[in-house]
Each structure stands twice: as C-alpha cells, then as structure tokens.
Design a protein around this motif. Structure first.
Motif, PDB file in Angstrom:
ATOM      1  N   ILE A  46     -42.744 -82.744 -39.519  1.00 17.49           N
ATOM      2  CA  ILE A  46     -43.185 -81.167 -39.914  1.00 17.49           C
ATOM      3  C   ILE A  46     -43.822 -80.664 -38.451  1.00 17.49           C
ATOM      4  CG2 ILE A  46     -44.986 -79.787 -41.133  1.00 17.49           C
ATOM      5  CD1 ILE A  46     -44.205 -81.837 -43.413  1.00 17.49           C
ATOM      6  N   GLN A  47     -44.466 -81.444 -37.610  1.00 15.52           N
ATOM      7  CA  GLN A  47     -44.967 -81.070 -36.473  1.00 15.52           C
ATOM      8  C   GLN A  47     -44.044 -80.512 -35.522  1.00 15.52           C
ATOM      9  OE1 GLN A  47     -47.392 -84.300 -35.216  1.00 15.52           O
ATOM     10  NE2 GLN A  47     -49.369 -83.095 -35.516  1.00 15.52           N
ATOM     11  N   TRP A  78     -41.146 -79.292 -36.549  1.00 18.90           N
ATOM     12  CA  TRP A  78     -40.630 -78.020 -36.921  1.00 18.90           C
ATOM     13  C   TRP A  78     -41.626 -76.883 -36.829  1.00 18.90           C
ATOM     14  CZ3 TRP A  78     -39.640 -79.835 -42.874  1.00 18.90           C
ATOM     15  CH2 TRP A  78     -38.540 -80.593 -42.893  1.00 18.90           C
ATOM     16  N   ILE A  79     -43.068 -76.901 -36.652  1.00 15.61           N
ATOM     17  CA  ILE A  79     -43.960 -75.972 -36.309  1.00 15.61           C
ATOM     18  C   ILE A  79     -43.628 -75.688 -35.050  1.00 15.61           C
ATOM     19  CG2 ILE A  79     -46.281 -75.802 -36.182  1.00 15.61           C
ATOM     20  CD1 ILE A  79     -46.808 -77.291 -38.457  1.00 15.61           C
ATOM     21  N   ASP A 130     -40.847 -73.589 -34.972  1.00 18.19           N
ATOM     22  CA  ASP A 130     -41.278 -72.133 -35.269  1.00 18.19           C
ATOM     23  C   ASP A 130     -41.859 -71.358 -34.175  1.00 18.19           C
ATOM     24  OD1 ASP A 130     -40.324 -72.628 -37.797  1.00 18.19           O
ATOM     25  OD2 ASP A 130     -42.221 -73.276 -38.599  1.00 18.19           O
ATOM     26  N   ILE A 131     -42.795 -72.186 -33.360  1.00 15.76           N
ATOM     27  CA  ILE A 131     -43.536 -71.486 -32.540  1.00 15.76           C
ATOM     28  C   ILE A 131     -42.585 -70.982 -31.347  1.00 15.76           C
ATOM     29  CG2 ILE A 131     -45.402 -71.607 -30.618  1.00 15.76           C
ATOM     30  CD1 ILE A 131     -46.544 -73.572 -32.561  1.00 15.76           C
ATOM     31  N   ARG A 171     -39.420 -70.567 -31.530  1.00 15.10           N
ATOM     32  CA  ARG A 171     -38.642 -69.313 -32.085  1.00 15.10           C
ATOM     33  C   ARG A 171     -39.042 -67.899 -32.482  1.00 15.10           C
ATOM     34  NH1 ARG A 171     -35.516 -71.473 -36.955  1.00 15.10           N
ATOM     35  NH2 ARG A 171     -36.601 -73.292 -36.206  1.00 15.10           N
ATOM     36  N   SER A 208     -42.155 -56.939 -28.207  1.00 12.46           N
ATOM     37  CA  SER A 208     -41.468 -56.438 -26.719  1.00 12.46           C
ATOM     38  C   SER A 208     -42.267 -56.525 -25.823  1.00 12.46           C
ATOM     39  CB  SER A 208     -40.727 -55.125 -27.210  1.00 12.46           C
ATOM     40  OG  SER A 208     -41.945 -54.193 -27.409  1.00 12.46           O
ATOM     41  N   TRP A 209     -43.613 -55.988 -26.154  1.00 17.00           N
ATOM     42  CA  TRP A 209     -44.604 -55.884 -25.031  1.00 17.00           C
ATOM     43  C   TRP A 209     -45.187 -57.364 -24.484  1.00 17.00           C
ATOM     44  CZ3 TRP A 209     -48.980 -58.413 -26.848  1.00 17.00           C
ATOM     45  CH2 TRP A 209     -49.152 -58.284 -28.283  1.00 17.00           C
ATOM     46  N   ALA A 210     -44.807 -58.375 -25.371  1.00 16.69           N
ATOM     47  CA  ALA A 210     -45.381 -59.880 -24.769  1.00 16.69           C
ATOM     48  C   ALA A 210     -44.661 -60.353 -23.628  1.00 16.69           C
ATOM     49  CB  ALA A 210     -45.427 -60.682 -26.158  1.00 16.69           C
TER      50      ALA A 210
END
Lengths: 301, 814
Positions: free
Chosen positions: A284-285, A287-288, A291-292, A294, A299-301
């Motif tokens: 699960i870690q 996956w997390i 997630d981060i 993905r 747009s500004w970051a």
C-alpha cells in the motif's frame, strides 16, 4: 463415577422367556469380550418415545413418561446390573424447542455426560413421521458438533411407533425402508459423513414399538408387524455396535467445549504479522508513492 | 463563515525610461479606483507623434536615423496595465467555504488583470468602468452647455471654448490610411476614456488627445468636433496608425528585476558621427539587455501562434502589437500569473519583435501577524510552521502565481490556527518589477474553555416529574492550542448527563497533539497524538437474528490510553501506528457488569448463560495491543462526485499483556473503488459523471478473540437492509458491495447490492453468538436510493427474509 447404588436388573425377569434367554446370551457375549459396562445415550426430539424406549429395554417403569407433556426436564441415567454386567441408559430431554435446536438442553446433556464414556448412541425418531426436514438435520448436526463425528460409529437410529399401517399403496417393508433411508440420509448429511465412509460404517436402523398394544408372538414377545421380536433385535444391534471394533466416546471437558478457536493458529501470528508488514503495508505504501508521482500537478507548479 | 474582502491596493509604478514627453500625465494614475485591488505598472515610452515621420517601415532604419531617433523604435508601446494583484482575505472558518471565497478573490484579480489589455493610452480597463461613474459624480449634477455654434460644422479642438462643458453625442475613429471609420469593437476604442453622451471640457478633450498622441500607437492623431443641432458635439478622432517593418521572429523575455537602462538625452546639436555612435551604443545596450534577460515562461506553442500572426500580417502595426500583447498577457493571466504584464516591445524594425514581460518575480516573502485591530504585532506562532505550508512557488525567486497563493491560503487555513489569513502580492518599491508576497495572519485565541449545560427532567410515575428526576447535565471542555507556537495542543472534555452523580455516565477525553515530530524544518510530516478516552457502545454481537424478539443488549464500555503517530503522505493518505491500552467492561441494560450474554428463553424467561462477553469471562478485560492503520486514498471530486480509490488496512496486534494474556492478530482490509463511467468536462455547474462503486471488506482474527472484537455483519455500513449485527458475528468476514450512482439534477440516485458472509467462522467465536441468537451468518441485500442533501433515503430488500424497508441514513456508506 456412579456413586449411587446400582440396582439389580429386575426388569429382565418380566420379559418373556425367549427374550430373556436371548438377552442373557447377548450379555454373555459382551462379557466374553470383556465388556462389563454398557452406557447407552438416548437422544432425539421431544415426545417421540425416548423415555418409553428406555423403559422398554429396562423392562420396568424406570423413567416417568407422560403422553402429553415432557417429563424429562434433565438427563437421567438409569443403571441396572445383572451378573456383574452394568447397563447404563441415559435418557435425555427432547432437543427441540420452539422449532429450534435447544442449545440449553444440549448444554445440560453435555454437562451431565462429563467424564462418562458413551458406548452407544440411540438416535430416536418416529417411524410414522413421513417427512424429514431441516430440523432433523440440525439435531444431527448439533449432536455431531457436541460429541464429534465418531459418535455415529456407535450410533443406532431407532424408529419408534413401528406398529403402523403404511399409507396407501405401500407395503410395510417398503415404507420402513424408505423412511429409514430418508432418515439415514439426513444423519449422514448432518453428521458430515463422507460418501466412502457411508459404505464402511452404515448406521443401523432398528424399529421399536413401546405401546402396550404391541402385537406379540406365540412366545409372548413383542413383535413388529414384520414379525421380528424387537427387544432382542435392539439389544442385538447394540451389542453388534459395541463389538464392531470402534471405541466408545469419552466425554471430557475438551469435547464439550470443542477445540478452543482462540488457540488455533496462535503460533502463526508472528508470521502473519510479518506477512502483513511486508506484503500488505509495503504494497500500500508503494501505491501511495505511485499516487504521489502520478498526481496531476497544477500548471503553475 | 469566511468572508472575502478586497481592500484596495492601488500602486502606480512609473517606469519612465527614455521619457520624451514628460508632461504626459497618464490617466492610469488618476483612475485608480479605491475599492479595487489594483496594481498599476506603467511605463512611458517614446512616442511617434511627430507628423513628419516617414513611414518607419519604408526603408532601412539607418536612413531614418537622422530624421528621428531610430532607437525610439525599440520601445514603442506604452503600456499601462492595471493588474489586479488579487488580495485575498479570508476570515477563518469552515474550510470548504474557503475555496469559493478564494474564487471570488481571484476572479477579481484576474478580471482586473485582463483589464491590462486596455492599456495603451494610460487608459485602463478599470478606468473605463469607473470613469463614467466618476463623471456622473462630478459633472452630471450640472447641466452641460450647448456648443453655441451653427449645426453640422466641423470645429477643431483648439477652436472650442475653454469654458464650456460639451456633451459628446458620439465618437468616431477615422483611419486616414484606410480612409474609413473604425468599428467600435476595435482595440483603439479601449484606449479612449471618452464615452458617448459624456460631458467634457476642452481641457479634458485636449488631455485625451495628448494621451492618444503619446501612446505610441499613432504616427499622427487629431481630434475634431462636429456640432450637432441639439447642442451636443460629435467627436471624430482621425489617426494614422504606426507601422514598422515586417518581422519573422518573435522573442519573449522576462525583464523583471532588470535595471532600466537610463535614457541618454540626445543633444540636438550632435554631429552625425556622435549620433551614429549614440545609436550604436543604444543598440548594443539593447542587445546586452536581451542577453541578460531571463527566459520567460511563455510556452513555445503560444510563441509559435504569435509568430504565425506576425507572418500573416506582414507589417507590424500598432494594433498587431496590441493584439500580441493581449495574447501574451492573456496566457499569463489564464495560468495564474496575475502580476505578469507586457511592458514593452523592442527591437522593432529589425525583423524581430521582442516582447518584454515583467512576470512578477517574488523578491521577498513576508509573514506578518496582526492583532485584532489589524496592527502588526508579534505572533505566537513560529514562522517555520507557516512557512512549511507555503508552496515552493511562493518562495523568493519564483514567479508569483495566484494559484500558488490560493494553495498557500488553503494550506495555512488547514492549520486552524488563524482567524484571518491574507496572501497579498505587493509591488516591491525598491526592486522594480519585483513582487513582495505578504502573508498577513490573525491568530486565534490560544486558550478556550466552554461549558454547556442541559437539564433533563424525566416524567415519573403518574406522568409528573419528580424532583429527583431533575438532572443537571452538560459538557465542560477546554482547549489550549498552539503551545510554544508549534501547533501543539491539549484538549479535554467531560460530558455527563448528571453532574450530581457523574459516575453513572461520564464521558471524558483528554488529548495531546504534537505535530512536526521530526522537527518543524523536516519535510516528513509526522504527528504524535496521545489521548485518554472512554466510550460506551451497544454491542452488535448481542443482537437477534430475524424473527428473534428482543435480545437483552450488552453495552461495551472502553476506557484507556492511546498513543499513536500519524505520518501524512498526502492530504488523504496516511499511516498511523501506536499503542492502545484499554479496559473493557461489558454491562447489561441496568449497567451491571455481565460476564455472559443473556438470552430470552422460549418460555419468556431470561437466562444469563449466553456467549461470554469478555475474554476473561469476568466481564472486565484489560489489554494492551499495537494498532496500525494505513490508508491510501487518491479520491478526488469531479463536479461534486467522488472518484478514485481508497484502501485501508488495519491491524491490531495483541501483545499478550492483559487479562488471560491476549495474543491475537486482528486485521481488516477495505478496498473501495469509485469508477468513473463517463468522461465529463470539469467545471462548476457541470454534471457529475455516473460512478460505479465497488467495495470489498475482509476482516479476520487469529488468536484470542473476545466477543466485543468479533466482526459483525449487517448494518448501514456493512450490509444495508439489515440491522447492526443482524447477519452475524464471526471471526472472519467478507463483505462485498456494488453501487451504481447516476446523477440526476444536482443530486444522484443509486442502486446497490451487498453481501456479507461469515465464511463459516461464526462458530469460531466463543459461545457462537451468531447461532445462539439465531442468525444466518450470511446475507445479501439489494435496493435503490436517492441522496437528498446529507440524507440518504433508500429502499433495501433483505434477502434472508425477502422483505424490504425504507431507511433514512446520514452520511455516506463508503
């Protein structure tokens, strides 16, 4: 265990001579095999004639019976001895109450049986009940759950009220065989006896007629419509079951309580925990982390 | 509730390099509307008002150089842009209001930013809006004057009377080159502050003309008035648009924070050689300036579009430059760079158009605390606590982006430490083109205590309440937030329904929260929580199956200590692990400790020989165990509907410490997936997509399992259509559910099917409560429902009995 004084088996006297000699012969046979005590457990629904059957075997009114109400609120052991041989018959209250298996009654029975060895189980039902239903199965299951599957190796299905006129178009034999077949099937299902085992240890069926109006033969023995004298037949079946090679069931604390599910698999817990950490939490870690990675960034970051 | 205030901020930065016409007073400064967030950056550039100018694009600029200053060509368009550097103020409150509040703030900001496009004559968009109002205030109170001249004659501007107030009936732009009037939609109209049916004096009209003339858009511009019979005048502005040599290259540079090159006054009596040198040096200066400038954020795709535009048009006209500027600024503002603006076009007549942009570089970030009156004060909160919530994009050296500002606002608000938060970009006076990001914070009161009371009066015998039944109850709570300025807090509360006899039902909670366990500078976000708690719940294990009358309830009281560490990976995904020590007491209805469940006998009597309630079989268990929970949640809202995936895994690991040395591993895994069935356009007011929800839950336990920790099946969060625990209580369970949500208007309807199964492990719970209370151990249900605000109304059919019922539930199932 049985601290009470065991009565002399007097009732055997009042059996017809033929029955007496047959019974004595069987008892002798048991003694030959070094069996000096025989404990019979009688179980079944309420009001089907368990107590009457007990009385019939003993040959006296050892247990109170009544046609209209339950007279057996708790298990009763009737012990009789004859020539160094002790016969214990345990009569039990009906297992059904309000359409369900009465767990309380079962608990009572179990507690009563604590530290006793059951040699034979008589599972009693009526012959003249036409159908079997789920409740029968529940009872058989309850018995099996309480004492284990092994008890059916020493089990005998007893059908009471055997003196009946079968429904139209069936002969008596046909009816009895069908009825016992249906009941046996339920027993097999309830007891979870697997197919191959059925062949090996078929549960015998015995017919019984406790009524005083029971037909008698020339030697004054109570006989069934088929002509067999049922008391010697029943004792014969019991003897056969005892001598069949299986052992009796010793009811101890462990058997009553069943295996403690809380102890099952406890030794595996460290491994389970390790598995959970490495294969579930870590997964699960991951996956997390994905997630981060993905996460759609603005747009500004 | 959050409220949005947009205090005015009007700052005018005059970037007047190479100012030739210093007398020009731009309208921009005068037009600052006090109530608007506004940041005006102006630059005054050389203009081409001299009518003797030859067409600049006609030949080699060198040739022109002796006629007029070719370097003027570099810097053509005087831009005056009104940028709303959105100033958001947010009163602390519910965080979901925050977004909408922000929206308001930003729309104001962007709106005013867009207004920058109206520049050119120092005439800003805002002025356009506000000038009529201003006029209304100043002048419409008086009557206007008739021109007093014969009708239908053309009067030159300087022939008009200086004492009269003329009413302008209409305004026309006349393009001399094309020989036609220009439509009102033309960008030139935006440059004009005059409005039809406005009343103006001669001076005002002259000023207007001057503004136009100095805008650099025109080679020549004149203003004539045509008298009307009704005493009003029609204004005709005839102009000759500036054009330059066609260009086939486009370059966009960030000139923010660059020192402005000082204009060297050209001496009128310079020799040819001097002039040449002067021009050369200027050209070199400019080249150097381009080299030194930083690349801008404008993406290649937009640059290519502009290049396309340049190639299509051929000659570079003032209007084209205006269009380019609008386009560039549009991109910046659309992407949240609210402070970005085009300040200049340079290098004209050299095949290349250089668009100089001040993007709004952050030169400083200031965190400021304010007291209740709004005065700057020393805050209790430590700066790093706030700073770690700020996105990277707000740091020094980054380009200010309004979205980053909003993000900062949201992040800081989620700290729940401040009653008012403002993120406020402000032009840096010391550093031209720079932005100082000011974060103004009003702190909440650190300590708070609250007492709420209630009286309960219970009717006694005969319906009349007795004196003894009057019970004072209530809650006492206190909170000490933000200890040491590090957002640590202690909170406690005590609730009872009877203060006179509080031992009856005392609920208490004391919690200490310690964030930034790894230090406030460490990016790892771990929070320590320690709490002391109690709770009382009705055990769903001791519940009857269908058709079983009342089963006497068992209350499970828990009291204990808990300490855990939560590590946040994302806003929603986290990992929590800690230790729990608790005492569990099971009680019957009359609060007596009961060691075994009760059951109603068919005869109506109650027997207390049901399943054991505790592991110790005394009614009181004590145990210590480790608890870990990992949650992965990547759900997000698409038009108000949740989409994504959520996985939760929880383990309670007994340590063998406590009554009967409980050693167990109790685990559950929940997987929920919200599958979007249709791609939809995102945006406010758009319909949400239909969603299929798939849900699976597995719970299991190895080792000692007291009945209060058994997994129960049935209930609104397990298998709907059943009561809590109506299906069974088991050692291992599986729940499966599917739900289809179809949006209807602004809510949704749904259909669902659910199943719960004990996997035959009911008998592995001591005393087999499932069987004792005559439950099936498994069950399915299906139904339909509709969401009405917070309430779910659903019709669910329980498959075991085959009957359906309508339920109203709060909150979400998943």
């Amino acid at each position: 265990m049985a601290s009470q004084i065991i009565k002399e088996w007097a009732g055997i006297q009042q059996f017809p001579a033929a029955t007496q000699s047959k019974l004595l012969e069987l008892l002798g046979k048991l003694k030959q095999e070094n069996v000096s005590t025989l404990t019979i457990l009688v179980m079944g629904k309420g009001g089907i004639g368990k107590s009457s059957t007990v009385n019939s075997i003993i040959g006296e009114r050892a247990v109170a019976v009544s046609a209209f109400q339950s007279e057996t609120p708790r298990p009763v052991m009737v012990s009789r001895s004859r020539a160094g041989f002790t016969l214990n018959i345990i009569d039990t209250p009906g297992l059904v109450e309000g359409g369900y298996v009465n767990d309380q009654a079962l608990d009572l029975i179990k507690k009563f049986l604590l530290n006793k060895t059951i040699d034979v189980l008589l599972y009693v039902d009526r012959l003249d009940a036409y159908r079997v239903d789920n409740l029968d199965k529940q009872i058989v299951k309850a018995i099996t759950d309480s004492f284990g599957k092994e008890i059916w190796r020493r089990g005998i299905v007893v059908l009471t009220h055997a003196q009946l006129s079968p429904p139209d178009g069936l002969t008596y034999d046909e009816f009895t065989s069908r009825r016992s077949e249906a009941l046996l099937k339920i027993v097999q299902m309830g007891a979870r006896i697997r197919k191959p085992e059925i062949q090996a240890s078929a549960v015998p069926v015995v017919l019984v007629e406790n009524s005083g109006r029971c037909n008698k033969n020339e030697s004054d023995e109570k006989i069934l419509p088929s002509g067999t004298a049922w008391i010697p037949n029943l004792v014969q079946t019991i003897t056969d079951a005892v001598l069949s090679g299986s052992t009796g069931i010793l009811v101890d604390q462990k058997l009553i309580e069943g295996p403690n599910p809380n102890n099952r698999g406890k030794v595996l817990i460290p491994f389970i925990l390790a598995f959970q950490y490495f294969f579930v939490v870590k997964r699960i870690q991951k996956w997390i982390k994905n997630d981060i990675a993905r996460e759609s960034r603005p747009s500004w970051a | 509730m959050a409220s949005i205030a947009a205090p005015g901020l009007a700052i005018s930065v005059n970037r007047s390099h190479r100012r030739l016409n210093s007398s020009t007073k731009t309208a921009g400064t005068s037009a600052t509307a006090a109530s608007l967030p506004k940041l005006t950056v102006q630059s005054k550039l050389p203009t081409f008002s001299s009518s003797q100018n030859p067409k600049p694009s006609s030949s080699n600029p060198r040739d022109n150089s002796n006629i007029f200053s070719p370097k003027q060509l570099h810097n053509v368009i005087k831009t005056s842009a009104a940028i709303g550097a959105g100033l958001y103020a947010l009163s602390s409150g519910v965080s979901n209001i925050l977004l909408s509040g922000n929206g308001g703030g930003s729309s104001g900001g962007i709106g005013s930013g867009g207004g920058g496009g109206g520049g050119g004559g120092g005439d800003s968009f805002w002025e356009k809006i506000f000038s009529p109002a201003a006029i209304a205030g100043e002048e419409e109170s008086q009557e206007w004057d008739s021109h007093g001249l014969p009708a239908n004659i053309v009067v030159q501007l300087n022939k008009l009377s200086g004492f009269k107030k003329y009413k302008v009936s209409d305004i026309l732009f006349f393009d001399r080159r094309r020989g036609s009037t220009v439509g009102t939609e033309d960008s030139f109209f935006e440059m004009l502050s005059l409005r039809p049916s406005g009343v103006y004096t001669k001076a005002q009209l002259q000023k207007e003309l001057e503004t136009l003339a100095t805008s650099g858009m025109f080679e020549k511009v004149d203003l004539d008035a045509k008298t009307n019979p009704d005493g009003t005048i029609g204004v005709t502005i005839s102009f000759l648009e500036s054009t330059w040599q066609s260009a086939d290259r486009f370059r966009c540079i960030n000139v923010g924070l660059m020192p402005q090159s000082k204009p060297i006054e050209m001496d009128a009596d310079m020799t040819e050689k001097e002039k040449l040198e002067y021009f050369n040096s200027q050209e070199q200066d400019y080249r150097r300036r381009i080299e030194r400038s930083r690349p801008c954020l404008l993406p290649v795709s937009v640059q290519r579009e502009i290049l396309q535009l340049l190639r299509e048009k051929g000659t570079v006209s003032a209007r084209l430059l205006q269009k380019i500027r609008d386009k560039v600024q549009q991109w910046y503002h659309d992407n949240g760079y609210a402070c970005a603006q085009v300040v200049n076009f340079g290098n004209l007549n050299t095949k290349e158009v250089v668009c100089e942009v001040v993007e709004g570089d952050i030169t400083q970030m200031v965190i400021q605390f304010q007291d209740k009156l709004g005065n700057v004060c020393e805050g209790n909160t430590q700066y790093p606590v706030v700073r770690r919530e700020l996105p990277k994009q707000l740091r020094q050296g980054q380009v200010f982006n309004i979205e980053a500002g909003k993000q900062a606002l949201r992040n800081i608000n989620s700290l729940a430490l401040f009653s008012n938060i403002e993120v406020n970009p402000r032009p840096d006076e010391k550093n031209e083109g720079g932005i100082i990001v000011e974060i103004k914070l009003k702190e909440l009161e650190q300590k708070s205590a609250e007492v709420s009371t209630e009286w309960s009066i219970v009717p006694g015998r005969g319906g009349r309440p007795t004196l003894a039944s009057i019970q004072p109850g209530g809650t006492v709570s206190f909170e000490h937030r933000n200890l040491y300025g590090l957002n640590r807090s202690i909170l406690g509360s005590v609730t009872t329904s009877n203060f006179l006899n509080p031992q009856d039902d005392l609920a208490f909670k004391l919690e200490y929260v310690h964030p930034y366990l790894d230090g406030v500078y460490n990016s790892r976000n771990r929070t320590l929580r320690a709490s002391c708690f109690n709770s009382r719940k009705l055990s769903p294990v001791f519940t009857g199956g269908p058709g079983v009358d009342e089963v006497p309830p068992i209350w499970v009281d828990r009291a204990g200590l808990k300490a855990n560490i939560t590590e946040n990976f994302t806003r929603q995904s986290k990992f929590t692990y800690g230790l729990v020590m608790e005492e569990i007491t099971t009680r019957d209805e009359s609060s007596h400790i009961s060691a075994r469940g009760q059951r109603v006998l068919p005869s109506g009597g109650i027997s207390a020989d049901g399943p054991p309630t505790t592991l110790s079989e005394t009614g009181i268990d004590r145990m210590a165990f480790l608890q870990a929970n990992i949650t992965r949640d990547n759900t997000k809202f698409i038009n108000g509907t949740i989409v994504g995936e959520r996985n939760v895994f929880q383990v309670d690991q007994g340590l063998g410490i406590g009554s009967k040395f409980p050693f167990f591993n109790r685990h559950q895994l929940t997987m929920t997936q919200f599958i979007q069935l249709k791609q939809v356009e995102e945006g406010a007011g758009k319909a949400p997509p239909p969603v299929l929800v798939l849900h699976g839950h597995y719970g299991g336990c190895v080792g000692d399992l007291p009945s209060y920790d058994a997994f129960t099946l049935g209930g609104p969060y397990s298998v709907r259509g059943y009561n809590m625990g109506e299906i069974g209580a088991a050692r291992n369970i599986v729940e499966l559910a599917a739900e289809l949500r179809i949006p209807v208007r602004n809510t949704h309807v749904y259909a669902f099917a659910e199943h719960g199964n004990d996997l035959g492990t009911s008998k592995d719970v001591k005393g087999n409560p499932t069987e004792v209370y005559r439950r099936m151990g498994h069950g399915s249900s299906y139904g339909v429902g509709v969401k009405l605000g917070l309430v779910r109304a659903e019709y669910a059919v329980d498959h075991n009995s085959g009957t359906g019922a309508i339920f109203f539930r709060f909150g979400e199932r998943f």
